[in-house]
Motif scaffolding. Structure first.
Motif, PDB file in Angstrom:
ATOM      1  N   ASN A   1     -45.483 -15.764  15.714  1.00 19.02           N
ATOM      2  CA  ASN A   1     -45.915 -14.645  14.889  1.00 19.02           C
ATOM      3  C   ASN A   1     -47.364 -14.260  15.176  1.00 19.02           C
ATOM      4  O   ASN A   1     -47.724 -13.073  15.157  1.00 19.02           O
ATOM      5  CB  ASN A   1     -45.754 -14.979  13.407  1.00 19.02           C
ATOM      6  CG  ASN A   1     -44.304 -14.953  12.956  1.00 19.02           C
ATOM      7  OD1 ASN A   1     -43.453 -14.366  13.621  1.00 19.02           O
ATOM      8  ND2 ASN A   1     -44.015 -15.594  11.836  1.00 19.02           N
ATOM      9  N   LYS A   2     -48.208 -15.266  15.444  1.00 17.62           N
ATOM     10  CA  LYS A   2     -49.601 -14.991  15.765  1.00 17.62           C
ATOM     11  C   LYS A   2     -49.727 -14.214  17.076  1.00 17.62           C
ATOM     12  O   LYS A   2     -50.680 -13.469  17.276  1.00 17.62           O
ATOM     13  CB  LYS A   2     -50.393 -16.296  15.851  1.00 17.62           C
ATOM     14  CG  LYS A   2     -50.613 -16.975  14.500  1.00 17.62           C
ATOM     15  CD  LYS A   2     -51.260 -18.333  14.659  1.00 17.62           C
ATOM     16  CE  LYS A   2     -52.652 -18.225  15.248  1.00 17.62           C
ATOM     17  NZ  LYS A   2     -53.304 -19.558  15.322  1.00 17.62           N
TER      18      LYS A   2
ATOM     19  N   TYR B   1     -45.787 -18.117  24.902  1.00 19.25           N
ATOM     20  CA  TYR B   1     -44.477 -18.300  24.260  1.00 19.25           C
ATOM     21  C   TYR B   1     -43.841 -19.623  24.671  1.00 19.25           C
ATOM     22  O   TYR B   1     -43.296 -20.345  23.826  1.00 19.25           O
ATOM     23  CB  TYR B   1     -43.565 -17.131  24.622  1.00 19.25           C
ATOM     24  CG  TYR B   1     -42.147 -17.292  24.119  1.00 19.25           C
ATOM     25  CD1 TYR B   1     -41.864 -17.296  22.754  1.00 19.25           C
ATOM     26  CD2 TYR B   1     -41.087 -17.440  25.007  1.00 19.25           C
ATOM     27  CE1 TYR B   1     -40.565 -17.443  22.288  1.00 19.25           C
ATOM     28  CE2 TYR B   1     -39.790 -17.588  24.549  1.00 19.25           C
ATOM     29  CZ  TYR B   1     -39.535 -17.595  23.191  1.00 19.25           C
ATOM     30  OH  TYR B   1     -38.246 -17.752  22.740  1.00 19.25           O
TER      31      TYR B   1
ATOM     32  N   GLY C   1     -47.634 -11.929  17.931  1.00 12.18           N
ATOM     33  CA  GLY C   1     -47.085 -10.605  17.697  1.00 12.18           C
ATOM     34  C   GLY C   1     -45.749 -10.370  18.366  1.00 12.18           C
ATOM     35  O   GLY C   1     -45.265  -9.237  18.444  1.00 12.18           O
ATOM     36  N   ARG C   2     -45.107 -11.452  18.844  1.00 11.87           N
ATOM     37  CA  ARG C   2     -43.811 -11.313  19.502  1.00 11.87           C
ATOM     38  C   ARG C   2     -42.720 -11.097  18.451  1.00 11.87           C
ATOM     39  O   ARG C   2     -42.660 -11.803  17.451  1.00 11.87           O
ATOM     40  CB  ARG C   2     -43.511 -12.562  20.330  1.00 11.87           C
ATOM     41  CG  ARG C   2     -42.252 -12.458  21.203  1.00 11.87           C
ATOM     42  CD  ARG C   2     -42.087 -13.722  22.018  1.00 11.87           C
ATOM     43  NE  ARG C   2     -40.884 -13.667  22.854  1.00 11.87           N
ATOM     44  CZ  ARG C   2     -40.883 -13.745  24.166  1.00 11.87           C
ATOM     45  NH1 ARG C   2     -42.038 -13.849  24.814  1.00 11.87           N
ATOM     46  NH2 ARG C   2     -39.765 -13.722  24.851  1.00 11.87           N
ATOM     47  N   LYS C   3     -41.851 -10.131  18.699  1.00 17.10           N
ATOM     48  CA  LYS C   3     -40.795  -9.787  17.758  1.00 17.10           C
ATOM     49  C   LYS C   3     -39.483 -10.446  18.156  1.00 17.10           C
ATOM     50  O   LYS C   3     -39.219 -10.669  19.346  1.00 17.10           O
ATOM     51  CB  LYS C   3     -40.598  -8.268  17.708  1.00 17.10           C
ATOM     52  CG  LYS C   3     -41.850  -7.503  17.298  1.00 17.10           C
ATOM     53  CD  LYS C   3     -42.284  -7.869  15.890  1.00 17.10           C
ATOM     54  CE  LYS C   3     -43.493  -7.039  15.464  1.00 17.10           C
ATOM     55  NZ  LYS C   3     -43.981  -7.441  14.120  1.00 17.10           N
TER      56      LYS C   3
END
Length: 412
Positions: free
Chosen positions: A185-186, A347, A188-190
């Motif tokens: 989440n930090k 990631y 910004g990956r959806k």
């Protein structure tokens, strides 16, 4: 009163637990948001029901473990059969770095355990039981070290070891998903949309070459087109590796290092695959290996949680409970600020952090389940699925044995 459940009904119960877990994750948003693996969700619900039955009716169930152990061995064999030397080489520097990160954590885990045990006035070696013996090592390592620790002055080493390992198995499955989710989440990956997930599965299914070595365990739900012949050939390879592990386990216990049996199953798989591929140009059908490996992983976790006796955890002494809770917090902090950072802050590093939580507190199957719960929502991580099974299933046991031997020799 304990009711013994034979292997046949144990298998039936495990499949029901998996179906329950699948339904729970699909229906309960909290479980999806925190990426709790389906076997863990269903297994904990079943364990809670068994706790209620024991508390109010005095009835417990003894699910036979041989089948559970067999599925664990099949899972580790599938890792070995999926690891050709080119893929091992591909691990490269990240494999070495992750191994070093894991080794440093094992050392920290035992320092924390021994330090807190001494602070609470317990035998220092109790800290090893609430350290890497049970948390990194699991139930097998706990059982293996219990006789020595009893000899050195820890009379309840066996019972404490089983309870601590059970706590770790549950904790490792619960924290891995949330830790990785926070890191992702930090960035910004959806999450992937349903269409993107379906497209990836269709692409894997349409590849009829049978060579999906990079996708082992990453897409557990994808369609894999296998034939009866490939299934039989794969079962024959699994049988050969399980026989090899049985033989080597006997030799190892008497003459060598007394490594866990699953290490020999994994090693046998690695050797068999590379001999067949490189020496005989055998067309290894990885899809069949994937199917058997993923199914065995889920069934093993379901059976392990069916055997979880929550009333044993409630009986843990107060100081031991505090030590285990502190170890859980240490694992979360280490995965967030050490594993994630040293593995590249990307990631792949987040997925590796989820995997490290799995086998740092529980077991390698828990680590793989944690990573699957992440990659099913956010996309594949080839690096993580290459590195974690190899380190968690093989290197970590060697490192853990060496570090524990040093601690025991220092404390006795």
């Amino acid at each position: 009163m304990e009711i013994e459940v034979n292997s046949y009904y144990t298998l039936i119960a495990a499949t029901m637990v998996l179906l329950l877990g699948k339904a729970m994750v699909r229906k309960i948003k909290f479980l999806r948001d925190f990426n709790i693996p389906e076997p863990v969700a269903g297994g904990l619900a079943a364990a809670a029901a068994l706790l209620a039955l024991y508390s109010f009716g005095g009835v417990s169930f003894g699910f036979q473990k041989p089948l559970q152990d067999t599925f664990m061995l099949i899972f580790f064999t599938s890792i070995g059969l999926s690891a050709d030397f080119s893929r091992l080489k591909a691990g490269g520097v990240p494999l070495v770095v992750f191994t070093a990160v894991v080794g440093a954590f094992i050392l920290l885990q035992n320092v924390v355990g021994v330090g807190l045990a001494s602070m609470f006035g317990l035998h220092p070696m109790t800290g090893l039981i609430t350290g890497s013996i049970t948390l990194t090592g699991g139930h097998g390592t706990a059982a293996g070290w219990a006789p020595d620790l009893m000899k050195y002055g820890v009379p309840a080493a066996s019972e404490l070891g089983m309870a601590s390992a059970t706590f770790g198995l549950v904790a490792g499955g619960l924290i891995g998903g949330p830790v990785a989710r926070r890191l992702i989440n930090k960035m910004g990956r959806k999450p992937l949309s349903d269409e993107e997930v379906n497209q990836a599965d269709r692409q894997c299914a349409s590849d009829d070459s049978g060579k999906n070595t990079d996708d082992v365990f990453e897409h557990a739900e994808q369609t894999r087109l296998i034939t009866a012949t490939s299934a039989i050939e794969t079962l024959a390879m699994f049988a050969a590796c399980l026989s090899f592990s049985e033989i080597m386990d006997g030799i190892d216990k008497q003459y060598l290092f007394d490594l866990p049996k699953f290490v020999w199953a994994l090693f046998g798989g690695v050797v068999l695959r590379n001999v067949l591929v490189m020496g005989f140009k055998f067309n290894m059908f990885d899809r069949a290996i994937d199917v058997f490996g993923n199914a065995s992983l889920s069934l093993f976790l379901a059976m392990a949680l069916l055997n979880l006796k929550l009333w044993q955890l409630t009986g843990l002494a107060g100081p031991v409970t505090i030590i285990l809770l502190v170890q859980t917090v240490v694992m979360i902090l280490y995965a967030t600020y050490a594993t994630y950072v040293f593995m590249g802050r990307d990631y792949d590093a987040a997925v590796l952090a989820a995997g490290h939580c799995g086998f740092g507190l529980g077991a390698t199957p828990t680590a793989v389940a944690n990573m699957q719960s992440i990659t099913e929502r956010f996309g594949p991580s080839h690096k993580a699925f290459l590195i974690v099974p190899l380190v968690g299933a093989f290197f970590v046991d060697i490192i853990n044995a060496l570090i524990l031997s040093g601690f025991v020799n220092f404390l006795k």
